[in-house]
Design an enzyme around this catalytic site. Sequence first.
Site, PDB file in Angstrom:
ATOM      1  N   TYR A   1     -16.536 -46.762 -97.340  1.00 22.86           N
ATOM      2  CA  TYR A   1     -15.354 -46.247 -98.045  1.00 22.86           C
ATOM      3  C   TYR A   1     -14.114 -47.033 -97.657  1.00 22.86           C
ATOM      4  O   TYR A   1     -13.372 -47.523 -98.515  1.00 22.86           O
ATOM      5  CB  TYR A   1     -15.174 -44.771 -97.714  1.00 22.86           C
ATOM      6  CG  TYR A   1     -13.948 -44.146 -98.331  1.00 22.86           C
ATOM      7  CD1 TYR A   1     -13.921 -43.821 -99.682  1.00 22.86           C
ATOM      8  CD2 TYR A   1     -12.814 -43.870 -97.564  1.00 22.86           C
ATOM      9  CE1 TYR A   1     -12.796 -43.238-100.260  1.00 22.86           C
ATOM     10  CE2 TYR A   1     -11.693 -43.293 -98.120  1.00 22.86           C
ATOM     11  CZ  TYR A   1     -11.685 -42.974 -99.472  1.00 22.86           C
ATOM     12  OH  TYR A   1     -10.565 -42.415-100.032  1.00 22.86           O
TER      13      TYR A   1
ATOM     14  N   SER B   1      -6.341 -45.876 -99.349  1.00 21.61           N
ATOM     15  CA  SER B   1      -6.442 -44.902 -98.263  1.00 21.61           C
ATOM     16  C   SER B   1      -5.979 -45.553 -96.974  1.00 21.61           C
ATOM     17  O   SER B   1      -6.100 -46.774 -96.795  1.00 21.61           O
ATOM     18  CB  SER B   1      -7.892 -44.431 -98.103  1.00 21.61           C
ATOM     19  OG  SER B   1      -8.066 -43.695 -96.909  1.00 21.61           O
TER      20      SER B   1
END
Length: 258
Positions: free
Chosen positions: A156, A143
């Site tokens: 995350y 990401s």
Amino acid sequence: MMTMTSTRPAKLAWITGASSGIGRALALKLVREGYRVAASARGQEALQALAAEANGAIIPFPLDITDSNAVLSTVARIEAELGPIDMAVFSAGSYVRERPTQFKAAKLRQMVELNIIGTGNCLEGVIPSMVARGAGKIGILASVSGYTGLPGGGLYGGSKSMLITLAEAMHPELAEKGVTLSIINPGFVKTPLTDKNDFPMPFLITAEEAADHIYTGMEKGRFEIAFPWKMVVSLKLLRLLPYSLYFAITRKMLRNDR
């Protein structure tokens, strides 16, 4: 019903996290491009529904990627039943937001076990046979949040940063062995995970658009497949700033997130 568009013997792709979101969209995209797809996820019903859309070109292989033995046996079963895996894309993962004042180690453990260790189990499963053949493509879904630490995204983003670092380290040697490793860094993509967000998501794209980017990048052998470009550029520039400016900007993000 979908039909395959190529008359050549279909290549085989293995997609994890294929029951929803980017993984699902990519599985269907690959079928349209002439691939057979071995699709893995924990949700058996969702996998069966996905397979029903693809006229036999998607074969379900239910799997929890945190179970290392199950991953190895599933890879062996896929290759025994369908042949060598030409492309593997590991998109299974989870997402949580956190507040430092309410930090829970259990949430960190969840991110590490699924996003990092689970992906590692999958790498262990496919690398040996690809290296032995001197061919294969691997995509790891990370990401843009792995570029830098943003409020609410430490757990995350930290897990995705680990995957980026891992891919950077592994890429040169795997390339020498004929295996192409790509790191996939999306920005905000509309999926069941992002549907839970209650904050602005700039440059949001659909899962189908994300699948198009991933397919094109992997076919071209790119190391980093990052999109949308405005989000990518913004965060790469942010991480270059001195901390005095960096925290001035991220404090504003924190205020907007409350």
